[in-house]
Scaffold this active site. Structure first.
Site, PDB file in Angstrom:
ATOM      1  N   VAL A  16       0.837  -1.211   0.000  1.00 52.37           N
ATOM      2  CA  VAL A  16       0.000   0.000   0.000  1.00 52.37           C
ATOM      3  C   VAL A  16       0.874   1.264   0.000  1.00 52.37           C
ATOM      4  CG1 VAL A  16      -1.772   1.289   1.257  1.00 52.37           C
ATOM      5  CG2 VAL A  16      -1.886  -1.202   1.169  1.00 52.37           C
ATOM      6  N   GLY A  82       2.266  -2.212   9.293  1.00 56.42           N
ATOM      7  CA  GLY A  82       1.571  -3.260  10.033  1.00 56.42           C
ATOM      8  C   GLY A  82       1.277  -4.480   9.211  1.00 56.42           C
ATOM      9  N   GLN A  85      -4.085  -8.673   6.072  1.00 60.49           N
ATOM     10  CA  GLN A  85      -4.873  -9.906   6.161  1.00 60.49           C
ATOM     11  C   GLN A  85      -4.269 -11.012   5.298  1.00 60.49           C
ATOM     12  OE1 GLN A  85      -8.210  -7.147   5.056  1.00 60.49           O
ATOM     13  NE2 GLN A  85      -9.381  -8.995   5.488  1.00 60.49           N
ATOM     14  N   ARG A  91     -10.348  -8.133   8.941  1.00 62.55           N
ATOM     15  CA  ARG A  91      -9.493  -7.004   9.331  1.00 62.55           C
ATOM     16  C   ARG A  91      -9.295  -6.997  10.841  1.00 62.55           C
ATOM     17  NH1 ARG A  91     -12.977  -5.421   5.182  1.00 62.55           N
ATOM     18  NH2 ARG A  91     -11.992  -4.417   3.387  1.00 62.55           N
ATOM     19  N   SER A 122      -3.725   1.539   8.023  1.00 58.39           N
ATOM     20  CA  SER A 122      -3.569   0.169   8.548  1.00 58.39           C
ATOM     21  C   SER A 122      -4.887  -0.332   9.146  1.00 58.39           C
ATOM     22  CB  SER A 122      -2.488   0.127   9.630  1.00 58.39           C
ATOM     23  OG  SER A 122      -1.318   0.752   9.189  1.00 58.39           O
ATOM     24  N   ASP A 126     -10.623   1.400  11.896  1.00 58.08           N
ATOM     25  CA  ASP A 126     -11.282   2.268  12.886  1.00 58.08           C
ATOM     26  C   ASP A 126     -10.648   2.123  14.268  1.00 58.08           C
ATOM     27  OD1 ASP A 126     -13.551   3.151  11.058  1.00 58.08           O
ATOM     28  OD2 ASP A 126     -13.673   0.980  10.941  1.00 58.08           O
ATOM     29  N   ASP A 151     -14.501   1.736   0.283  1.00 58.18           N
ATOM     30  CA  ASP A 151     -15.749   0.960   0.186  1.00 58.18           C
ATOM     31  C   ASP A 151     -16.764   1.722  -0.672  1.00 58.18           C
ATOM     32  OD1 ASP A 151     -15.450  -0.763   3.200  1.00 58.18           O
ATOM     33  OD2 ASP A 151     -14.332   1.063   2.792  1.00 58.18           O
ATOM     34  N   ARG A 154     -15.915   1.486  -4.243  1.00 52.66           N
ATOM     35  CA  ARG A 154     -16.280   0.159  -4.757  1.00 52.66           C
ATOM     36  C   ARG A 154     -17.783   0.089  -5.040  1.00 52.66           C
ATOM     37  NH1 ARG A 154     -12.263  -2.876  -0.508  1.00 52.66           N
ATOM     38  NH2 ARG A 154     -10.517  -3.103  -1.949  1.00 52.66           N
ATOM     39  N   HIS A 178     -14.933   0.254   8.538  1.00 53.03           N
ATOM     40  CA  HIS A 178     -14.258  -0.213   7.329  1.00 53.03           C
ATOM     41  C   HIS A 178     -14.008  -1.704   7.573  1.00 53.03           C
ATOM     42  CE1 HIS A 178     -11.623  -0.758   3.965  1.00 53.03           C
ATOM     43  NE2 HIS A 178     -10.621  -1.109   4.747  1.00 53.03           N
ATOM     44  N   THR A 228      -4.398  -5.911  -1.490  1.00 53.89           N
ATOM     45  CA  THR A 228      -5.010  -4.859  -2.312  1.00 53.89           C
ATOM     46  C   THR A 228      -4.103  -3.641  -2.212  1.00 53.89           C
ATOM     47  OG1 THR A 228      -6.287  -3.740  -0.589  1.00 53.89           O
ATOM     48  CG2 THR A 228      -7.314  -5.666  -1.586  1.00 53.89           C
TER      49      THR A 228
HETATM   50  P1  NAD Z   1       2.699  -5.044   3.632  1.00 59.22           P
HETATM   51  O1  NAD Z   1       3.031  -6.205   4.485  1.00 59.22           O
HETATM   52  O2  NAD Z   1       2.986  -5.119   2.180  1.00 59.22           O
HETATM   53  O3  NAD Z   1       3.436  -3.733   4.206  1.00 59.22           O
HETATM   54  C1  NAD Z   1       3.464  -3.407   5.546  1.00 59.22           C
HETATM   55  C2  NAD Z   1       4.775  -2.683   5.789  1.00 59.22           C
HETATM   56  O4  NAD Z   1       4.794  -2.221   7.146  1.00 59.22           O
HETATM   57  C3  NAD Z   1       6.017  -3.597   5.601  1.00 59.22           C
HETATM   58  O5  NAD Z   1       6.886  -3.032   4.641  1.00 59.22           O
HETATM   59  C4  NAD Z   1       6.637  -3.629   6.984  1.00 59.22           C
HETATM   60  O6  NAD Z   1       8.066  -3.720   6.954  1.00 59.22           O
HETATM   61  C5  NAD Z   1       6.153  -2.303   7.563  1.00 59.22           C
HETATM   62  N1  NAD Z   1       6.236  -2.245   9.017  1.00 59.22           N
HETATM   63  C6  NAD Z   1       5.864  -3.193   9.912  1.00 59.22           C
HETATM   64  N2  NAD Z   1       6.140  -2.764  11.160  1.00 59.22           N
HETATM   65  C7  NAD Z   1       6.679  -1.536  11.061  1.00 59.22           C
HETATM   66  C8  NAD Z   1       7.177  -0.589  11.987  1.00 59.22           C
HETATM   67  N3  NAD Z   1       7.173  -0.849  13.297  1.00 59.22           N
HETATM   68  N4  NAD Z   1       7.661   0.576  11.525  1.00 59.22           N
HETATM   69  C9  NAD Z   1       7.681   0.847  10.188  1.00 59.22           C
HETATM   70  N5  NAD Z   1       7.242  -0.030   9.264  1.00 59.22           N
HETATM   71  C10 NAD Z   1       6.746  -1.197   9.693  1.00 59.22           C
HETATM   72  O7  NAD Z   1       1.159  -4.730   3.880  1.00 59.22           O
HETATM   73  P2  NAD Z   1       0.205  -3.832   2.955  1.00 59.22           P
HETATM   74  O8  NAD Z   1      -0.495  -4.719   2.001  1.00 59.22           O
HETATM   75  O9  NAD Z   1       0.950  -2.653   2.464  1.00 59.22           O
HETATM   76  O10 NAD Z   1      -0.898  -3.380   4.037  1.00 59.22           O
HETATM   77  C11 NAD Z   1      -0.537  -2.490   5.078  1.00 59.22           C
HETATM   78  C12 NAD Z   1      -1.723  -2.251   5.996  1.00 59.22           C
HETATM   79  O11 NAD Z   1      -2.745  -1.552   5.277  1.00 59.22           O
HETATM   80  C13 NAD Z   1      -2.381  -3.543   6.507  1.00 59.22           C
HETATM   81  O12 NAD Z   1      -2.782  -3.380   7.849  1.00 59.22           O
HETATM   82  C14 NAD Z   1      -3.589  -3.688   5.596  1.00 59.22           C
HETATM   83  O13 NAD Z   1      -4.609  -4.465   6.184  1.00 59.22           O
HETATM   84  C15 NAD Z   1      -3.983  -2.237   5.435  1.00 59.22           C
HETATM   85  N6  NAD Z   1      -4.835  -1.932   4.277  1.00 59.22           N
HETATM   86  C16 NAD Z   1      -5.818  -1.037   4.476  1.00 59.22           C
HETATM   87  C17 NAD Z   1      -6.661  -0.686   3.441  1.00 59.22           C
HETATM   88  C18 NAD Z   1      -7.762   0.324   3.692  1.00 59.22           C
HETATM   89  O14 NAD Z   1      -8.683   0.483   2.893  1.00 59.22           O
HETATM   90  N7  NAD Z   1      -7.701   1.043   4.803  1.00 59.22           N
HETATM   91  C19 NAD Z   1      -6.507  -1.280   2.167  1.00 59.22           C
HETATM   92  C20 NAD Z   1      -5.466  -2.184   1.995  1.00 59.22           C
HETATM   93  C21 NAD Z   1      -4.634  -2.516   3.059  1.00 59.22           C
END
Ligand code: NAD
Length: 306
Positions: A16, A82, A85, A91, A122, A126, A151, A154, A178, A228
């Site tokens: 993301v 973080g 999923q 989530r 992340s 919420d 959402d 979408r 969310h 995603t």
């Molecule tokens: P990802 O695993 O590809 O990336 C997460 C990144 O966070 C990694 O690069 C990791 O090294 C980093 N990280 C972990 N701990 C850390 C810390 N303490 N300090 C700094 N960086 C740290 O995951 P992603 O697919 O990019 O998803 C990230 C988050 O976004 C997830 O929680 C996911 O569920 C959420 N997300 C939210 C939405 C939304 O609509 N809000 C949509 C997609 C994903």
């Protein structure tokens, strides 16, 4: 920095975060971008890859770091750090892992960028927004989550395909969590003032199907692709632009509620006016009885995890 500069730090440069950086680069949304991740080599690789596109894009300053001090001077910090999923997880299953990460990173961000706006991405969105607000002790207008912006996009897409009308012309929103208790506000959904429920060619079955496809979207994409990123990154860019340009545009963002249909002390998505100071105003929209019930279900669900 001059007054037109806009510095954004992305904390968490996985799927993301990296895609949001790319979206910023293509549209020149920011002037200074800091990429922060616990994994420094990841941000260094991303930095070089993005910099090599600069010959074709607006010229922005980019820096890679694993030091939160580099958030200094950021107007906006986008937090995507973080766990994400796995196939089949909800989530809310991420709550313990990501709360732990937020307890560590939010104080560092708040210390180096005390005037920044925090945009939480992340999950569980919420819960993480509420946690970031409490830990940072920032004013509530400066901490919000991307909420149900995605959402809603979408839902607009699925309706648009049924009606053969561009998604941006469809005034229909998803509010609440969310997550699995989100709900569509069909009672006021419309196309240029014409109620969606009375729109030629739209039916009760379509109403149900469009929301089901919306709700299942993330599960389906994660099952097929593993994650995603493009749609959420585009939403993050839109939200960022609204802040940078002081647009006063309305988005369904996850914000701290003080009295929304009587609900308080929780973060959930409701329509908000967004500008340079963050949340300028929360709009109370009409919800019919069944929508109010669904809103309460979202509140009750999220409160169990705060
Ligand atoms: P990802 O695993 O590809 O990336 C997460 C990144 O966070 C990694 O690069 C990791 O090294 C980093 N990280 C972990 N701990 C850390 C810390 N303490 N300090 C700094 N960086 C740290 O995951 P992603 O697919 O990019 O998803 C990230 C988050 O976004 C997830 O929680 C996911 O569920 C959420 N997300 C939210 C939405 C939304 O609509 N809000 C949509 C997609 C994903």
């Amino acid at each position: 920095m001059n007054k037109c500069d806009f510095k954004v730090a992305i904390v968490g440069c996985g799927s993301v975060g990296a895609t949001a950086a790319y979206a910023y680069l293509l549209s020149g949304t920011v002037t200074n971008l800091v990429l922060i991740d616990i994994d420094k080599s990841k941000t260094e690789g991303l930095l070089l890859d993005l910099e090599h596109a600069l010959a074709f894009t607006p010229n922005i300053e980019i820096k890679a770091s694993n030091d939160f001090k580099d958030c200094k001077g950021a107007h906006l910090v986008v937090i995507t750090a973080g766990r994400r999923q796995k196939d089949g997880e909800t989530r809310l299953d991420l709550v313990n892992a990501n709360k732990k990460i937020f307890s560590d990173i939010i104080p560092k961000i708040a210390k180096s960028a005390p005037d920044a706006i925090l945009l939480i991405v992340s999950n569980p969105l919420d819960v993480m927004t509420y946690h970031a607000l409490k830990v940072s002790k920032f004013p509530k207008n400066r901490v919000f989550g991307s909420g149900t912006v995605l959402d809603s996009a979408r839902l607009q897409f699925h309706i648009s395909r049924k009606l053969k009308i561009h998604p941006s012309s469809i005034d229909a929103y998803v509010l609440g969590e969310h997550g699995d208790t989100s709900f569509p506000v069909y009672s006021s959904a419309n196309i240029l003032g014409r109620s969606l429920r009375k729109f030629e060619g739209f039916s009760k079955e379509m109403e149900k199907k469009c929301y089901e496809d919306t709700k299942k979207a993330a599960y389906r994409i994660i099952h097929d692709q593993g994650y995603t990123c493009y749609s959420i990154a585009t939403a993050v860019r839109e939200i960022t632009e609204a802040v940078f340009e002081d647009q006063h545009k309305v988005f369904p963002l996850s914000v701290f509620l003080e009295d929304y249909y009587g609900h308080k002390n929780v973060c959930l998505s409701v329509p908000c006016v967004l500008g340079r100071n963050g949340i300028e105003k929360i709009i109370k929209v009409p919800l019919d009885k069944s929508e109010q019930k669904l809103f309460k279900k979202s509140v009750d669900t999220i409160k169990k995890f705060l």
